[in-house]
Structures are given as C-alpha cells and as structure tokens.
Design an enzyme around this catalytic site. Structure first.
Site, PDB file in Angstrom:
ATOM      1  N   GLY B  54     100.702 148.752  71.559  1.00  0.00           N
ATOM      2  CA  GLY B  54     100.266 149.027  72.917  1.00  0.00           C
ATOM      3  C   GLY B  54     100.700 147.923  73.859  1.00  0.00           C
ATOM      4  O   GLY B  54     100.834 146.763  73.459  1.00  0.00           O
ATOM      5  N   SER B  55     100.928 148.264  75.127  1.00  0.00           N
ATOM      6  CA  SER B  55     101.242 147.236  76.125  1.00  0.00           C
ATOM      7  C   SER B  55      99.962 146.557  76.592  1.00  0.00           C
ATOM      8  O   SER B  55      98.865 146.970  76.232  1.00  0.00           O
ATOM      9  CB  SER B  55     101.977 147.862  77.313  1.00  0.00           C
ATOM     10  OG  SER B  55     103.269 148.263  76.904  1.00  0.00           O
ATOM     11  N   GLY B  56     100.114 145.511  77.386  1.00  0.00           N
ATOM     12  CA  GLY B  56      98.954 144.785  77.888  1.00  0.00           C
ATOM     13  C   GLY B  56      98.718 143.489  77.141  1.00  0.00           C
ATOM     14  O   GLY B  56      97.758 142.774  77.441  1.00  0.00           O
ATOM     15  N   HIS B  57      99.594 143.177  76.165  1.00  0.00           N
ATOM     16  CA  HIS B  57      99.458 141.944  75.395  1.00  0.00           C
ATOM     17  C   HIS B  57     100.596 140.980  75.695  1.00  0.00           C
ATOM     18  O   HIS B  57     100.858 140.066  74.921  1.00  0.00           O
ATOM     19  CB  HIS B  57      99.460 142.243  73.899  1.00  0.00           C
ATOM     20  CG  HIS B  57      98.511 143.315  73.512  1.00  0.00           C
ATOM     21  ND1 HIS B  57      97.173 143.220  73.749  1.00  0.00           N
ATOM     22  CD2 HIS B  57      98.709 144.533  72.938  1.00  0.00           C
ATOM     23  CE1 HIS B  57      96.567 144.332  73.324  1.00  0.00           C
ATOM     24  NE2 HIS B  57      97.480 145.148  72.842  1.00  0.00           N
ATOM     25  N   LYS B 105     100.908 145.602  63.668  1.00  0.00           N
ATOM     26  CA  LYS B 105      99.553 145.044  63.716  1.00  0.00           C
ATOM     27  C   LYS B 105      98.590 146.079  63.131  1.00  0.00           C
ATOM     28  O   LYS B 105      98.738 147.276  63.380  1.00  0.00           O
ATOM     29  CB  LYS B 105      99.169 144.719  65.168  1.00  0.00           C
ATOM     30  CG  LYS B 105     100.154 143.759  65.839  1.00  0.00           C
ATOM     31  CD  LYS B 105      99.592 143.110  67.089  1.00  0.00           C
ATOM     32  CE  LYS B 105      99.365 144.049  68.261  1.00  0.00           C
ATOM     33  NZ  LYS B 105     100.532 144.880  68.666  1.00  0.00           N
ATOM     34  N   ASP B 110      98.649 152.128  65.306  1.00  0.00           N
ATOM     35  CA  ASP B 110      99.952 151.499  65.077  1.00  0.00           C
ATOM     36  C   ASP B 110     100.462 151.808  63.679  1.00  0.00           C
ATOM     37  O   ASP B 110     101.633 152.151  63.495  1.00  0.00           O
ATOM     38  CB  ASP B 110      99.850 149.982  65.268  1.00  0.00           C
ATOM     39  CG  ASP B 110      99.649 149.607  66.719  1.00  0.00           C
ATOM     40  OD1 ASP B 110     100.633 149.243  67.373  1.00  0.00           O
ATOM     41  OD2 ASP B 110      98.506 149.717  67.216  1.00  0.00           O
ATOM     42  N   HIS B 219      92.072 144.529  72.621  1.00  0.00           N
ATOM     43  CA  HIS B 219      92.177 145.808  73.316  1.00  0.00           C
ATOM     44  C   HIS B 219      90.937 146.114  74.128  1.00  0.00           C
ATOM     45  O   HIS B 219      90.638 147.271  74.403  1.00  0.00           O
ATOM     46  CB  HIS B 219      92.366 146.951  72.319  1.00  0.00           C
ATOM     47  CG  HIS B 219      93.601 146.837  71.519  1.00  0.00           C
ATOM     48  ND1 HIS B 219      93.627 146.178  70.316  1.00  0.00           N
ATOM     49  CD2 HIS B 219      94.862 147.274  71.736  1.00  0.00           C
ATOM     50  CE1 HIS B 219      94.860 146.231  69.830  1.00  0.00           C
ATOM     51  NE2 HIS B 219      95.622 146.879  70.669  1.00  0.00           N
TER      52      HIS B 219
END
Ligand SMILES: Nc1ncnc2c1ncn2[C@@H]1O[C@H](COP(=O)(O)OP(=O)(O)O)[C@@H](O)[C@H]1O
Ligand SMILES: Nc1ncnc2c1ncn2[C@@H]1O[C@H](COP(=O)(O)OP(=O)(O)O)[C@@H](O)[C@H]1O
Ligand SMILES: [Mg+2]
Ligand SMILES: [Mg+2]
Ligand SMILES: [Mg+2]
Ligand SMILES: [Mg+2]
Lengths: 208, 333, 333, 208
Positions: B54-57, B105, B110, B219
C-alpha cells in the site's frame, strides 16, 4: 426458475449498487479494527465490474469469471484475492452450464466458500468473511428445494446472522487480529460485505 | 482534512509523476498499473528484486528503487495492497534469466496479492520466489493469527538483499540472505496521533491528549495497547526491551539500530530517541555498529517512532555498507 | 502535547547526542555551548563554512555538516537564535588561515547574534564574513521592515558555498558565489497546521479545518495571508507564480526546483506538489534541470510545504553536482 | 538616595523575579505575532543573571557589565543582543562610578536606549521595545530632580504607556513585521518586557 447469464449480470449490477450505497459503512467498520479501506476497496472493485457488464458473455460461468478477474485486479487488499478467488471458483463450479438451477447455485456458493478458505486459511470463529459465508452456504443447501430466489434469501439471512456473530469474537485472521483482545466488540467488515452481496443477489433473484 | 492533493482517487498516481520528474536519473514510472522501475537497463544474470505494498509509507518502497536496492516497486492505493496485475507488470519489466525475489510485508492482502502474482509468473516459466517479512514484535506470532506484521525491518531487508542481487548472487543466495535478515530483525512502533487517509478524510483512530498507542502498525490500525504518555527515557526503554527480549539479542551482539519517524514526528525527536536507544543497548552489552535515522517507513502524517534492531554478522554488515543509489538511501556512489 | 522528549529545557542537547551517535563518521558534537563540527580535521587553506540558527528546522543545519557542505552548525534553542558565544566556539574550532563565512538566515535575532560573534572573531584577527539569506517572497522587502526571511534557499546556499569552499576557493570567491545564490533564489511556503514548541506545549497558532496560511515562515509565526484550502493544482499555481514573478524568472531559465516538506506533510504529497510545480514552470518555459524533494527545512511537525527556485548557471550547477557527504544530503561519494 | 553596586544587584534580583512571574505572559504575547519564545528567552537570561549575583563586584558599572555579558550569551533571539547591548552601554556610561545618582541613572538609561537603536535600527512607532524605552528615558529625564526611585517610577509609568501604544501599530521590525497589517492589534512582547524591567527597577529602588 433458473438463472441465465443475464440474471447473473443483474445480480452483479445490484451488488455494485448495494456496495456503493454501503461504501462509507464498510469503511467505518474497517476503521476501528483495520485500516479503514474496505468500503473503498469493494466499491473500486464492483464499480469496475459494473463497467465490464455492457457486453454480456453467454454463460453464467463466463460472467462470474470476468467478475473474478476484475475483482482480483481492482479490489486490492485482503478482500481482493479472497473475493476474486471466490468468484473464480464459483465460475469454475458452473462452467459450461447455460443456466443455473438451485443445485448449481448452491454448488457455486460452496465453491466460493472453499476458495476463500483455501486462500485465507480462516476457520469459522476467526472473525472474517468466512463467518458470514459458511452459514450462508449451509442455509442455501437446506433451502435449495424452494428455488433459487428462496435459497439466496435464506443464505442472506444466515449471512446477516453470521456477520453479527463476529461482534464478540477476537479476530484471528486479517488486520483485526493485530489488536488481540481489543478486536472484540466489532462487526467484521468483510463479513458485512459478504452479507450485503448475498442480500443483493437475493434481491436480484427475487425480481427476476 | 487539508492535504496537498487534487483528488483522493488519483493521489498515488499524481505523486508518482512528481517522483518520476525528480529522479529521472534513477527511475522511471509506468502507469496503469503503476510500477516504479530502475532507470538503467535490465541485466542478464542479475536477480530482480521487487517489493511493494500500500502507498502512504513513503519513501518505502518507491524511494528505494535504484542501484543496489530494488529493481521495481509496486505502489498500491493508500494503505492497500497492490493487485496481482501490477505485481506481474513489475516482474515482466525486470525479470530475465536469473529470476526474481519478491519482498512482501506480512499482511494478508500483500501476501495474497503477491503470491497470486508469483504463481502466475511461475506459470510463465520464470523463477519467482517470495519472502515475507514479519518483524513487528507487537503482534503475537501464532499459527492462529495472521502473524506478525512487516514494518521497519523491510528497509534493511531491501537494502541488504539489493546489495546481494547487485553483486550478482544467484536467486538461491539472495533468498537465503533475505531469510537471514528476516530471522534476525525485530521492530516495535508507537504512535501519538493517527494518520488521515485521503479518501476517508478523518484520522483513523482517536487518541486522548496524553495517550500513546504502543505496538502500532503502519496503516492506522490501532496498537496492541494504549498507554499513558511518558518521558522519552521510559518510552524508549519500553521499546528497547520489547525488541531485545523478543529475538532475543544478547550481550556481545553487533547490531544495526534503525530509529524511524512514522512521518509526523520531527527529526529532533527521532535523533533524541536514537541516542537513548543506543545507550540502552550499550547498557545491555549490545554493540550498535551501524545506524539509520529518519523517516523511512512512514504512515502518512502519523506522529510516532519505531525502533528496528538487526543482528549483524560480517556478511550482512558488508552488504549494508555496499554502494546504494536510490532517492531515499544513497552512499558509496 | 505528546513528544519524544524528556525535558523541554534539554531537548536540543539530548537530540544532539543521538545525532553524534548516528553519524560519528561525519561529525562530532561539542556541548555547552552546543556546536556540531565536521569529524575530519580542519584544513589549512580551506575556508570554514558555518551556519546555524534556532533548532526545530532539522535537518537544517546540523544535518548538513560534512564534506562539501558545512564545517560547523550552531544549533540554538527551539526556534531561537544561538548566542554569540556558541557561534564564536564554532568559529574557533574550524577557522584557520583562510577565514570563515557565516551563513545567516535573515531574522533579527540571528543577524544580531551572528554579527556580534563575527565582530568578536574579527577582533581576534580572523577574517570572518557574514552573508544573510532572505529568499522568502512572502515578506515585503523594504528598508522599513526586518526584511525578508531566510527559508528553503538556505539549503541550496549551504550546498553550493560548501562545494566552493571544499574545492579550495578563497574567502572572496566563496562569499561571491554565496551572494550570487542569494541573488537568484526565491521561496514561498504554506502551512496547514502550526508547530508545537516543546516549552510551550500548544500549537503556535490556530487554523480552521479549511484554512491555510499562505506565506508562512519556519518558526510558527503566522503567514502573510489566510486563504481557504484549495486543490493542489490551484495552491501550487499560487505558489509558483509568487516565486516566479518575484525574481522574476524568465522563459529559458535553467533552474533548480526544491519542494520541501515543512515536517508534518507526508512525502507522497510533497512529490505530488513537485510534479505540479515542475509542470507549471515548464508551461512558463522555465527548465527544471536539478531537483530536490523532501523535508530539509522544517518547522517541527508543522504540516505544509515550501517551493524554492534557484536560477542556475553552469558554475552553480557544477557546484550543486559536486560530491557531498552529510547526514541529510549525500552524493558522489 | 544614590545606588551602590548592591542596589543594582537588588534591582536585578527583582527583575529576575518579575520576568519569571511574567514568563508565560511574555511568551503568550509573542505567539500571535512572533515565535512564542520571548518569555522563555528572557527568563533563561535573567535566571542566568541571578545565578551570577552571588559575588558582587564593587561598582554598579561592573554589575551591569556582568549582566550584559550573561544576557548576550544566554537570552538568544533578537532580545538577547538588544538587551545585552543596552546593559553594556549603560555599564560603560557609568563605569568607574561607585555610586549612581539620579543624573547617572538617567545617563545609563539613555545609553541603553541608544544601544538598542544602534543595534536594532528601530524607530519609535515600529512596534518594538524602543516604544517603551524611548518615552521612559524622556520621563526619567523630566523626573530626575525627584531622585532615583521617583525617576524610575516615572520611567516605568511611561514605559507602560509606551508598551500599550504598540497595540494599534503595524510592526516594522522584528518577527512581527512579517505579518504586515496583521501585526496590528497586538501588544509588542519586547515593549512589555522593557516595561516590566523598569517597573522592577523602580520597585527595588523604592525599597532601598
Ligand atoms: N485470512 C482471511 N480469511 C478470510 N477473510 C479474511 C482474511 N483476512 C482478511 N479477511 C477479510 O477481509 C476483510 C478486510 O478486507 P480489506 O479491508 O478490503 O483488506 P485489508 O485488510 O487488506 O485492508 C476482513 O474484514 C475480513 O473479513
Ligand atoms: N530591530 C529591533 N529593534 C528593537 N527591538 C526589536 C527589534 N527586533 C525585535 N525587537 C524586539 O524583540 C522582541 C522579540 O524578542 P524575542 O521574542 O526574544 O526574539 P525573537 O524575535 O528572535 O524570537 C520584539 O517584541 C521586539 O520588541
Ligand atoms: Mg482494510
Ligand atoms: Mg487495506
Ligand atoms: Mg525566537
Ligand atoms: Mg520571539
């Protein structure tokens, strides 16, 4: 009554509409115990499914398979491969048939459940979509003498109850499991979306 | 919610355009499905190293594409695993004869999406393996749960496996070194605030003015336990002992200490925590011989920090020290 | 207020201990007065480059100490200029025969404290000069005011002047190139939230849920104007035109575009803004040939971004490209 | 009455106490128009001055000079060099004297003002400490026939008024000037601290 490809398309349209209506609710359910995206994920996926429904393939299996591929590539998260696999296994279970009778619909539902379990390894009581889908399949089986619309109605009722049953549970699969004891007291978002999908299918079948 | 975005639905792609503009020497971006690829050409005989999630990391994972680290990163929607077709696109663009290793991860989404992609690629005759990193000691590890999350250790894994791939190790060996890292790295995180996902527009959870989530993920999922805010010495001691007792790390160990900002915590506090953690490890006879400090595995604007400790041997230390040239980590070249 | 600190009174020093632990290869720290010094030895014939200012803007300035950039950084208390004795300590530790250049951000406190130190050092027979950077176009420049603030351009100035000093330029030449940068660099910032200074414990100002401070500084002082939140395209256009019209930058210019996070804004948004800014400059015929993106001049956890544009010629571009090895900027070595 | 070194020490003790009491107020004044540290800065500086007052040098000038050096190295920000310079110039103005009569006190105040203006280049009306200090010096001059305590009282009164006069002003120096028109409507923190210091000196002189 039996379902032709067009009926499956109608069911998917209804599903897309119901998911869109419940987008915020599903996301809100995912916030306290997950990462707050289940409504977005499901809505992205079913909106994509909807946009593929213009050209109707000629069998129910083919319609389900297209939906499966779209869900796998558009939903993302845990729900994407799980629902994708469910639809894919359901499609395989009825492949070749041009119409689905009650027997075939139950077989499709059961194959879907088996697909989710094979991928996600969750058991009933782990507080996942399995807790909605598993009793739904049993209820469908029991009601299959009453025809497709009735068995889907029974499945949806059972799924609703099954989803409710996740509230007191401590989650053992999915993100909610990271919370340990703190995951208890919440309705599992995936169980809720499963119940919504089955209700949408029942609604569409009732209309047909 | 105030954010520098146009539309929550396009934020990941819009951001990738800026990434591509800023780092055209290191990487290029393909869109729909979105994948970030090393700019230099694919080399026969070199294992492709691919990660994503996921994006945002950010900078994880796109900021680690380049020489000596990732060949491709696959950014999903915000906090949402990418789908198998995107992972497949990354595999196709980078994998030649030496195969590919996917670094995943440990989150159900995922794992399921990357494994699906790996299966499909294997069906095409490519040797594609996956390793799953699960370094977060906050989560009880058990076959009855989804298992531990992959968090800060991912950066160290990507760097070290990337160095092994860059020097020409075969897939078996890159996989083995990756598994060694996974076996020897542990992390713990805390949060003071929750992140706000653009399409939700509100913080993922609420915390009182003196509450801290201990054992947080990346998250916006709440942590394992809610504790009262406490001075840095006490908080970092709590974190260090959670990490050290888990592996366990022992007197005489050489380690890499990575103190990470979850995004919103200022660097001045991150360094402050790093200094305390180093001292607390030294008190236990654990030797910090490598350091990493900064916002490398973030959770949007969430305030908080995480500590990651990796036990080093000379192989891992050498691979860590090898040249790397990516947007977010660079040395030796 | 929740922060990773023990005591607001010691936060800067406590943080420096972590910095020293993490980067002992690059720098060393002396305490009371606190100064951050390059680890390698002082070289005869090389101009010493020194900067500093209030803390809370990390990595500025301490994170830019090292080969090819600063010889010393002088961190003051949070958002408070360091005192002349600390600046003098930095001068004494780094300045031999070639003199020193002090890079001062234009704030009354910094200017007064650094100039006092420079005067005292000159009285000791050292050739110590100061340059004052004032790149913030938000502030009307006038002899009737304190003048423009020094903001994002400071990083570019420290890098470029540092490269000139590193290659052995004489003080006159280092000063000249520094003045050239100051003449050609312009910045603008916006904020969505206010920073919280540890000893105050509350945000420096209040902003409504859809209010944005336009023309913000880096010390929690409010901006020039309060505007309604708007999509990234509109906000970045407003910023780009403020910067471009000020110098003005013209069609055909080659520039370095630096998109900065004020601290609390996630990287995904910073890259998004960078992509938009690059496009808007291209629309005006301005060529972005160098890029910098990330949190380099921050205001604690403040959410917001700034844009800095520097007109390049081949000399400035070469100096920008020269090797640098500091905690926060590193390439070419 | 004239001031010996011990009286200057007493005045500085009083000043340190008053600044400590008004730390939060000064910081709060600095928040809307500055960077919210003026109270911290002043308190850090005067606490340091206080800690140097154990050993009393033998002249008022020497006491003031020590205070100046401490303020320069401990206050930081704009206020540090400004107040430091003020005290240094005041010290120089009375250096050598073992006691300060009214004339000398006024000379010290005037030298302090000139030091602030020399360093900071602010004019009256720019909304800075000069707006408190400048009328204070005039008032002290006018009241110098009444003795030290009275002239300091008059100076403090004038400084209070001068500080109040900064409220409607648009700041033209210091951080507040970045706000342009938005700086109007606020009491300048440095003007307020100047008024507090003069009041503390007057209080101490009244006690002596
Ligand atoms: N291993 C699993 N088996 C069955 N269902 C699962 C499993 N893991 C997660 N789920 C379901 O997926 C839902 C979450 O989906 P979603 O929020 O879209 O994905 P993610 O958790 O990756 O963000 C959960 O509520 C749960 O019902
Ligand atoms: N150029 C100047 N001349 C006179 N006084 C000034 C000048 N600049 C600032 N000041 C005074 O300093 C005060 C601010 O001090 P302080 O908050 O301690 O420093 P800083 O502004 O560096 O944070 C202002 O309120 C003003 O009275
Ligand atoms: Mg979710
Ligand atoms: Mg998710
Ligand atoms: Mg200040
Ligand atoms: Mg101030």
């Amino acid at each position: 009554m039996a379902c032709a490809a067009g009926d499956v398309v109608a069911a998917l349209r209804e599903a897309a509409e119901v998911i869109a209506e419940h987008r915020v609710e599903l996301t809100d359910l995912d916030r306290p115990i997950g990462d707050g995206d289940h409504g977005e994920n499901m809505n992205r996926g079913f909106a994509a499914v909807l946009s593929t429904l213009e050209e109707v393939p000629d069998t129910p299996g083919a319609v389900l398979k297209n939906a499966a591929t779209t869900l796998i590539s558009k939903v993302g998260g845990a729900a994407g491969p799980l629902y994708g696999t469910a639809f894919l296994r359901a499609a395989t279970a009825v492949s070749g048939k041009s119409e689905l009778d009650a027997e075939a619909v139950v077989a499709a539902l059961r194959a879907g459940l088996e697909g989710v379990v094979a991928r996600g390894k969750a058991e009933p009581g782990d507080a996942t979509m399995v807790d909605a889908l598993s009793p739904a399949v049993e209820a469908a089986e029991a009601a299959k003498g009453d025809g497709v619309a009735a068995l889907l109605g029974a499945a949806a009722d059972a799924a609703d109850k099954g989803a409710e049953s996740t509230v007191p549970l401590v989650a053992r699969k999915g993100r909610a499991s990271y919370l340990g004891e703190r995951s208890a007291g919440h309705l599992d978002p995936g169980a809720r979306s499963t119940a919504l999908l089955l209700r949408a299918f029942a609604t569409a079948a009732g209309r047909a | 919610m105030k954010k520098v975005i146009n539309d929550p639905a396009t934020v990941v792609t819009d951001s990738l355009r800026g990434l591509a503009a800023a780092h055209s020497d290191l990487l290029r971006v393909e869109y729909d499905p979105d994948v970030v690829l090393r700019a230099d050409t694919v080399v026969r005989g070199r294992v492709a190293l691919i990660s994503g999630g996921g994006s945002g990391h950010e900078p994880l994972h796109s900021g680690f594409v380049g020489h000596g680290m990732l060949d491709a990163a696959v950014p999903g929607a915000m906090f949402t695993s990418p789908t198998p077709d995107a992972v497949q696109a990354a595999i196709k663009a980078t994998t030649v004869d030496a195969g590919a290793l996917l670094i995943v991860k440990n989150y159900t989404g995922d794992v399921l999406n990357f494994e699906t992609a790996a299966e499909l690629a294997s069906a095409d005759g490519l040797d594609v393996r996956t390793v799953v990193i699960d370094d977060d000691v906050a989560v009880a590890d058990s076959t009855f749960t989804a298992g531990r999350r992959g968090v800060g250790g991912t950066v160290l894994l990507e760097k070290i496996a990337g160095a092994a791939a860059e020097r020409g190790d075969r897939l078996d060996d890159v996989e083995a070194v990756a598994r060694k890292v996974i076996g020897q790295v542990r992390s713990i995180g805390v949060a003071f605030t929750a992140p706000t996902v653009p399409h939700i527009g509100e913080p993922s959870f609420e915390l009182g003015p003196d509450e801290v989530e201990f054992g947080i993920g990346i998250h916006g999922e709440p942590g394992r336990e809610r504790i009262k805010a406490e001075p840095a010495d006490a908080l970092v001691e709590r974190m260090v002992s959670a990490v050290v007792e888990d592996l366990p790390f022992s007197r005489g160990d050489d380690v890499l200490l990575f103190t990470n900002s979850m995004g919103g915590t200022p660097l001045v506090e991150v360094y402050l925590a790093h200094g305390i953690a180093e001292r607390l490890l030294a008190d236990r006879g654990i030797n910090v011989t490598r350091h990493l400090v900064g916002p490398y595995v973030t959770s949007l604007e969430m305030q908080g920090i995480s500590l990651t400790v990796l036990r080093l041997d000379s192989e891992l230390a050498d691979l860590w020290d090898s040249p790397v040239n990516t947007p977010a980590l660079r040395w030796g070249m």
